[in-house]
Design a protein around this motif. Structure first.
Motif, PDB file in Angstrom:
ATOM      1  N   ASP A   1      -7.626   9.851  -3.542  1.00  0.00           N
ATOM      2  CA  ASP A   1      -7.001   9.328  -4.499  1.00  0.00           C
ATOM      3  C   ASP A   1      -7.486   7.864  -4.809  1.00  0.00           C
ATOM      4  O   ASP A   1      -8.147   7.435  -4.262  1.00  0.00           O
ATOM      5  CB  ASP A   1      -5.356   8.955  -4.109  1.00  0.00           C
ATOM      6  CG  ASP A   1      -4.709  10.228  -3.919  1.00  0.00           C
ATOM      7  OD1 ASP A   1      -5.036  11.159  -4.680  1.00  0.00           O
ATOM      8  OD2 ASP A   1      -3.719  10.427  -3.432  1.00  0.00           O
TER       9      ASP A   1
ATOM     10  N   GLN B   1      -6.391   4.959  -4.950  1.00  0.00           N
ATOM     11  CA  GLN B   1      -5.883   4.003  -4.056  1.00  0.00           C
ATOM     12  C   GLN B   1      -6.755   3.894  -2.678  1.00  0.00           C
ATOM     13  O   GLN B   1      -7.121   2.968  -2.401  1.00  0.00           O
ATOM     14  CB  GLN B   1      -4.415   4.311  -3.561  1.00  0.00           C
ATOM     15  CG  GLN B   1      -3.363   4.259  -4.447  1.00  0.00           C
ATOM     16  CD  GLN B   1      -3.063   5.348  -5.206  1.00  0.00           C
ATOM     17  OE1 GLN B   1      -3.953   6.336  -5.356  1.00  0.00           O
ATOM     18  NE2 GLN B   1      -1.882   5.423  -5.935  1.00  0.00           N
TER      19      GLN B   1
ATOM     20  N   THR C   1      -1.346   6.166 -10.238  1.00  0.00           N
ATOM     21  CA  THR C   1      -2.269   7.083  -9.879  1.00  0.00           C
ATOM     22  C   THR C   1      -3.599   6.887 -10.532  1.00  0.00           C
ATOM     23  O   THR C   1      -4.767   7.654 -10.338  1.00  0.00           O
ATOM     24  CB  THR C   1      -1.898   8.550 -10.325  1.00  0.00           C
ATOM     25  OG1 THR C   1      -1.339   8.510 -11.685  1.00  0.00           O
ATOM     26  CG2 THR C   1      -0.538   8.760  -9.400  1.00  0.00           C
TER      27      THR C   1
ATOM     28  N   ASN D   1      -1.598  -4.695  -6.423  1.00  0.00           N
ATOM     29  CA  ASN D   1      -0.515  -3.906  -6.184  1.00  0.00           C
ATOM     30  C   ASN D   1      -0.119  -3.018  -7.310  1.00  0.00           C
ATOM     31  O   ASN D   1       0.152  -1.903  -6.945  1.00  0.00           O
ATOM     32  CB  ASN D   1       0.709  -4.770  -5.848  1.00  0.00           C
ATOM     33  CG  ASN D   1       0.513  -5.416  -4.611  1.00  0.00           C
ATOM     34  OD1 ASN D   1      -0.008  -4.856  -3.694  1.00  0.00           O
ATOM     35  ND2 ASN D   1       1.265  -6.564  -4.273  1.00  0.00           N
TER      36      ASN D   1
ATOM     37  N   LEU E   1      -2.442  -0.241  -7.240  1.00  0.00           N
ATOM     38  CA  LEU E   1      -2.333   0.510  -5.676  1.00  0.00           C
ATOM     39  C   LEU E   1      -1.147   1.387  -6.038  1.00  0.00           C
ATOM     40  O   LEU E   1      -1.025   2.655  -5.544  1.00  0.00           O
ATOM     41  CB  LEU E   1      -2.308  -0.192  -4.567  1.00  0.00           C
ATOM     42  CG  LEU E   1      -3.335  -0.788  -4.185  1.00  0.00           C
ATOM     43  CD1 LEU E   1      -3.057  -1.878  -2.974  1.00  0.00           C
ATOM     44  CD2 LEU E   1      -4.608  -0.110  -3.690  1.00  0.00           C
TER      45      LEU E   1
ATOM     46  N   THR F   1      -2.890  -0.475   6.223  1.00  0.00           N
ATOM     47  CA  THR F   1      -2.543   0.710   5.819  1.00  0.00           C
ATOM     48  C   THR F   1      -1.988   1.484   6.966  1.00  0.00           C
ATOM     49  O   THR F   1      -1.054   2.538   6.770  1.00  0.00           O
ATOM     50  CB  THR F   1      -3.791   1.528   5.439  1.00  0.00           C
ATOM     51  OG1 THR F   1      -4.586   1.453   6.212  1.00  0.00           O
ATOM     52  CG2 THR F   1      -4.113   0.948   4.248  1.00  0.00           C
TER      53      THR F   1
ATOM     54  N   TYR G   1      -1.285   7.735   0.115  1.00  0.00           N
ATOM     55  CA  TYR G   1      -2.346   8.353  -0.669  1.00  0.00           C
ATOM     56  C   TYR G   1      -2.839   9.274   0.157  1.00  0.00           C
ATOM     57  O   TYR G   1      -2.490   9.207   1.427  1.00  0.00           O
ATOM     58  CB  TYR G   1      -3.252   7.054  -0.857  1.00  0.00           C
ATOM     59  CG  TYR G   1      -3.769   6.445   0.477  1.00  0.00           C
ATOM     60  CD1 TYR G   1      -4.830   6.974   0.854  1.00  0.00           C
ATOM     61  CD2 TYR G   1      -3.073   5.346   0.935  1.00  0.00           C
ATOM     62  CE1 TYR G   1      -5.496   6.437   2.083  1.00  0.00           C
ATOM     63  CE2 TYR G   1      -3.556   4.580   1.950  1.00  0.00           C
ATOM     64  CZ  TYR G   1      -4.856   5.261   2.548  1.00  0.00           C
ATOM     65  OH  TYR G   1      -5.223   4.524   3.856  1.00  0.00           O
TER      66      TYR G   1
ATOM     67  N   ALA H   1     -11.726   1.085  -7.541  1.00  0.00           N
ATOM     68  CA  ALA H   1     -11.146   1.748  -8.418  1.00  0.00           C
ATOM     69  C   ALA H   1     -12.038   2.382  -9.822  1.00  0.00           C
ATOM     70  O   ALA H   1     -12.056   3.477 -10.165  1.00  0.00           O
ATOM     71  CB  ALA H   1      -9.871   1.130  -9.144  1.00  0.00           C
TER      72      ALA H   1
ATOM     73  N   GLY I   1     -11.207  -4.216  -4.901  1.00  0.00           N
ATOM     74  CA  GLY I   1     -10.143  -3.162  -5.310  1.00  0.00           C
ATOM     75  C   GLY I   1     -10.518  -2.725  -6.711  1.00  0.00           C
ATOM     76  O   GLY I   1     -10.540  -1.177  -7.019  1.00  0.00           O
TER      77      GLY I   1
ATOM     78  N   VAL J   1       0.976  -1.274  -0.053  1.00  0.00           N
ATOM     79  CA  VAL J   1      -0.021  -0.060  -0.041  1.00  0.00           C
ATOM     80  C   VAL J   1       0.980   1.320   0.062  1.00  0.00           C
ATOM     81  O   VAL J   1       1.499   1.390   1.125  1.00  0.00           O
ATOM     82  CB  VAL J   1      -0.992   0.069   1.152  1.00  0.00           C
ATOM     83  CG1 VAL J   1      -1.822   1.264   1.259  1.00  0.00           C
ATOM     84  CG2 VAL J   1      -1.886  -1.406   1.163  1.00  0.00           C
TER      85      VAL J   1
END
Length: 341
Positions: free
Chosen positions: A263, A265, A198, A192, A195, A294, A107, A241, A237, A104
Motif C-alpha cells: 500500500d 502508506q 489509498t 496524515n 496516510l 506503527t 496497511y 508516495a 512521506g 498511521v
C-alpha cells in the motif's frame, strides 16, 4: 564540555519522546547516534622530558587529540537521558493524551521480502532528496548571508540587518503558504491525510514535495525558528508516495506485475525513514521511530534497508554538491579551497 553534551542529549531525547510518543527512539538512538558523534576531540598534554636528561632540544611536552568517549560509557550520562525521555513522555501523555503526532492507519506490506529491491531503490531516491535539500538550504543561507549571487544581490543582502532577515524569510514562506497551505508548519496534517488515503495524484505529491523543500530551505537559511526533523518526515512521506505511484503506473503500463505492490502508506513510511536517516545520518533512529509509530515488526526490514541506503547516498550527494561548489567558487571556501597560485 561533557556536561553540556549530556544536557543537549537529554533535551533531544525528551523532545523526541514527547513529540512522537517514542521514548525508545529518543533514549537509545537520537541522543546517542546523532549528538555523541559530534563531540569535539580532547587534547591531552603530558611531559616527555626526563629529569636526568641535559638535552635542551628534547621536547618537554607532547599533545595528542583523542575522541571523547560515548556518553553511554558513564552511568550518570545514560541515566540523565533516560529520565528526561521517560518524564517528557509521561507529561506529554498526561496533558495531550495517548494520541500520536502521526496517525498511521492499517496497511498491508503484502510481500516485503520480494519488494526489498524496491525499498532499497527508494532509499537511493530518499538520499538524493535529502542531499538536494541540504544543498538548497546551504544556498539559501549563502543568499541571506550575502555570499551567493550577483554583486548587487550580495551587497543588498549584506546591508540588511541580521534581525530583519528572518522577517524576509517569513514573508517568502508566507507567499508559498498562500498557494500551498499544505506545507505550512510541521506538515503533519497533510502527511496524515496522505496516510489515510489509498492514493493521491502523483503531480500533487511532487508539487508539495518541491514547495516544502523550498519553504524549509528558506526558513533554515534566513534564521527562522524551526528545524528539519519534522519536515524531513514530510519530505520522506511525499517521496515514498510518489515512488509508489510511479512504480504502480509502470506495472499498469506493462500489463504485468512481478509481485503485488504494498500500500502507499507503507512506502510513505519507509520514505520518511529514508529521508530522516539521510539528513541526520541516523538510520537506527529513523527506523526505530517509524517502528514505534506503527508497532509493526514486519516493517522493520524495509525500514532498515531504506534508511541505511538513504544515509549512504545522502552523504555521497552532499559531498558531490560540496565539491562542485568548491570548484565553482574557490574563494568562498577559504582554507578548504584548492589554490595553487
Amino acid at each position: 564540555g561533557l556536561e553540556d553534551a549530556i544536557i543537549s542529549a537529554a533535551g533531544a531525547a525528551a523532545g523526541v519522546a514527547a513529540g512522537f510518543n517514542a521514548p525508545l527512539s529518543g533514549v537509545f538512538f537520537f541522543a546517542l547516534e546523532i549528538l555523541q558523534q559530534n563531540l569535539p576531540p580532547l587534547t591531552i598534554t603530558g611531559s616527555t622530558k626526563s629529569p636526568l636528561s641535559n638535552d635542551r632540544n628534547q621536547p618537554e611536552t607532547w599533545q595528542e587529540q583523542v575522541q571523547q568517549d560515548y556518553l553511554s560509557s558513564g552511568t550518570q550520562s545514560i541515566t540523565s537521558i533516560l529520565l528526561a525521555s521517560v518524564l517528557s513522555a509521561l507529561v506529554s501523555q498526561v496533558y495531550l493524551g495517548d494520541s500520536l503526532a502521526l496517525s498511521v492507519p492499517s496497511y498491508n506490506l503484502k510481500t516485503p521480502l520480494v519488494e526489498l529491491p524496491m525499498y532499497l531503490l527508494l532509499g537511493v531516491v530518499s538520499g538524493v532528496v535529502a542531499g538536494s535539500f541540504t544543498a538548497l538550504a546551504q544556498t539559501s543561507k549563502g543568499f541571506f548571508d550575502g555570499t551567493i549571487g550577483p554583486p548587487i544581490v550580495k551587497d543588498t543582502m549584506s546591508a540588511i540587518p541580521q534581525y530583519a532577515k528572518p522577517a524576509i524569510g517569513g514573508l517568502l514562506c508566507g507567499l508559498i503558504g498562500l498557494v500551498f497551505p499544505q506545507v505550512l508548519f510541521f506538515g503533519y496534517e497533510t502527511l496524515n491525510t496522505l496516510l489515510a488515503r489509498t492514493t493521491m495524484p502523483t503531480d500533487m505529491i511532487v508539487v508539495l514535495l518541491a514547495a516544502k523543500t523550498i519553504a524549509t530551505a528558506i526558513s533554515a537559511g534566513s534564521g527562522l525558528v524551526g528545524g528539519t526533523f519534522a519536515p524531513s518526515l514530510f519530505l520522506g512521506g511525499m517521496t515514498g508516495a510518489a515512488f509508489h505511484n510511479v512504480v504502480e503506473s509502470m506495472f499498469i503500463a506493462s500489463h504485468e506485475s512481478p509481485f503485488e505492490l504494498a500500500d502507499i502508506q507503507a512506502y510513505a513510511l519507509v520514505g520518511s525513514a529514508g529521508v530522516l536517516s539521510a539528513l541526520f545520518r541516523a538510520p537506527l533512529t529513523a527506523s526505530l521511530l517509524i517502528f514505534e509509530l506503527t508497532r509493526d515488526y514486519d516493517v522493520m526490514l524495509p525500514l532498515l534497508a531504506s534508511a541505511g541506503v538513504g544515509s549512504v547516498v545522502g552523504d555521497i550527494v552532499e559531498k558531490a554538491f560540496e565539491e562542485e561548489r568548491r570548484d565553482r567558487d574557490a574563494v568562498s571556501w577559504g582554507d578548504l579551497a584548492d589554490d595553487e597560485s
